[in-house]
Scaffold this motif. Structure first.
Motif, short mmCIF file in Angstrom:
data_model
loop_
_atom_site.label_atom_id
_atom_site.label_comp_id
_atom_site.label_asym_id
_atom_site.label_seq_id
_atom_site.Cartn_x
_atom_site.Cartn_y
_atom_site.Cartn_z
N GLN A 117 4.39 -4.62 -3.97
CA GLN A 117 5.53 -3.60 -4.31
C GLN A 117 5.14 -2.11 -3.62
O GLN A 117 6.06 -1.66 -3.41
CB GLN A 117 5.53 -3.56 -5.80
N VAL A 118 3.80 -1.75 -3.83
CA VAL A 118 3.30 -0.46 -3.26
C VAL A 118 3.23 -0.52 -1.93
O VAL A 118 3.67 0.28 -1.24
CB VAL A 118 1.90 0.01 -4.12
N LYS A 119 2.42 -1.32 -1.52
CA LYS A 119 2.01 -1.47 0.06
C LYS A 119 3.41 -1.62 0.94
O LYS A 119 3.24 -0.96 2.01
CB LYS A 119 1.12 -2.58 0.35
N TYR A 120 4.33 -2.55 0.70
CA TYR A 120 5.36 -2.60 1.37
C TYR A 120 6.73 -1.78 0.94
O TYR A 120 7.52 -2.04 1.57
CB TYR A 120 5.81 -4.38 1.47
N GLY A 121 6.65 -1.34 -0.06
CA GLY A 121 7.72 -0.72 -0.79
C GLY A 121 8.95 -1.36 -1.18
O GLY A 121 9.94 -1.05 -0.64
N TYR A 122 8.55 -2.73 -1.75
CA TYR A 122 9.77 -3.57 -2.14
C TYR A 122 10.86 -2.53 -2.83
O TYR A 122 10.39 -1.86 -3.76
CB TYR A 122 9.24 -4.61 -3.20
N PRO A 123 12.05 -2.83 -2.48
CA PRO A 123 13.13 -1.91 -3.37
C PRO A 123 13.34 -2.55 -4.72
O PRO A 123 12.80 -3.65 -4.76
CB PRO A 123 14.34 -2.35 -2.50
#
Length: 159
Positions: A117-123
Motif C-alpha cells: 500500500q505504501v510502496k506502490y501507493g495503492y489508491p
C-alpha cells in the motif's frame, strides 16, 4: 495467464488450456506436470492438476487444486481480469484466501498488502475493494458456489 504486480512487473504466469465459461467466469486448466513461473525465477512443476477461475468484473481469481495437494482452494485478490486474444491478465493485490483440504480457511500475505500500500501507493478505493473482497471470500470458499462443487467438472477435464 499472466499476473502482474501493481508496478506492472511480471509475477506468476503459465500456459493453461481453455475449458469453458459459465456464470462464474472463464475457466482454464492445467494437468499434473504443467509448469508455472514467478517473474524470471526458475520454472515450478505443478504435481497435481488444477483449474483456475477468472470471474468477469470481480476482484479475485481462484485456483482449485486436485488431490492430494493440501491446498484445495487458493484465491488471489486481484484487479478485475482483462481478457485479450488468448491472454488473461490481472494485477495481484497480495491478499490471498486459502482453504486447506481439512477445511481450514485463512488469509495470507496481509503484511505484504500493508507494505505494498505504501510502496506502490495503492489508491484508497483499491485498498477498500481488496479488503471487502478478501473478507467476503473467507466465508464464501466454504459456503458458496463455485467453491463447493462447480469447479469439479472442470477439474475432471484436465485430469
Amino acid at each position: 495467464m499472466v499476473y502482474r504486480k501493481f508496478d506492472e512487473k511480471l509475477h506468476w504466469h503459465q500456459w493453461m488450456r481453455y475449458l469453458g465459461e459459465d456464470s462464474y467466469g472463464v475457466w482454464l486448466g492445467a494437468p499434473g506436470g504443467a509448469v508455472s513461473q514467478r517473474g524470471d525465477e526458475p520454472e515450478v512443476t505443478q504435481e497435481q492438476a488444477h483449474v483456475q477461475l477468472f470471474p468477469r468484473g470481480k476482484w479475485f481469481t481462484a485456483i482449485f487444486n486436485d488431490e492430494p495437494r493440501y491446498t484445495e482452494i487458493y484465491a488471489d485478490i486481484t484487479t478485475p481480469v482483462e481478457f485479450s486474444d488468448d491472454v488473461v491478465t490481472m494485477i495481484d493485490l497480495d491478499l490471498d484466501v486459502i482453504k486447506r483440504r481439512d477445511g481450514t480457511v485463512f488469509i495470507d500475505d496481509e503484511d505484504e498488502f500493508a507494505e505494498h500500500q505504501v510502496k506502490y501507493g495503492y489508491p484508497a478505493d483499491v485498498i477498500a475493494t481488496a479488503r471487502q473482497t478478501c473478507d467476503w471470500l473467507v466465508g464464501a470458499v466454504s459456503a458458496e458456489e463455485p467453491f463447493l462443487s462447480a469447479y469439479k467438472a472442470y477439474l475432471d477435464k484436465v485430469r
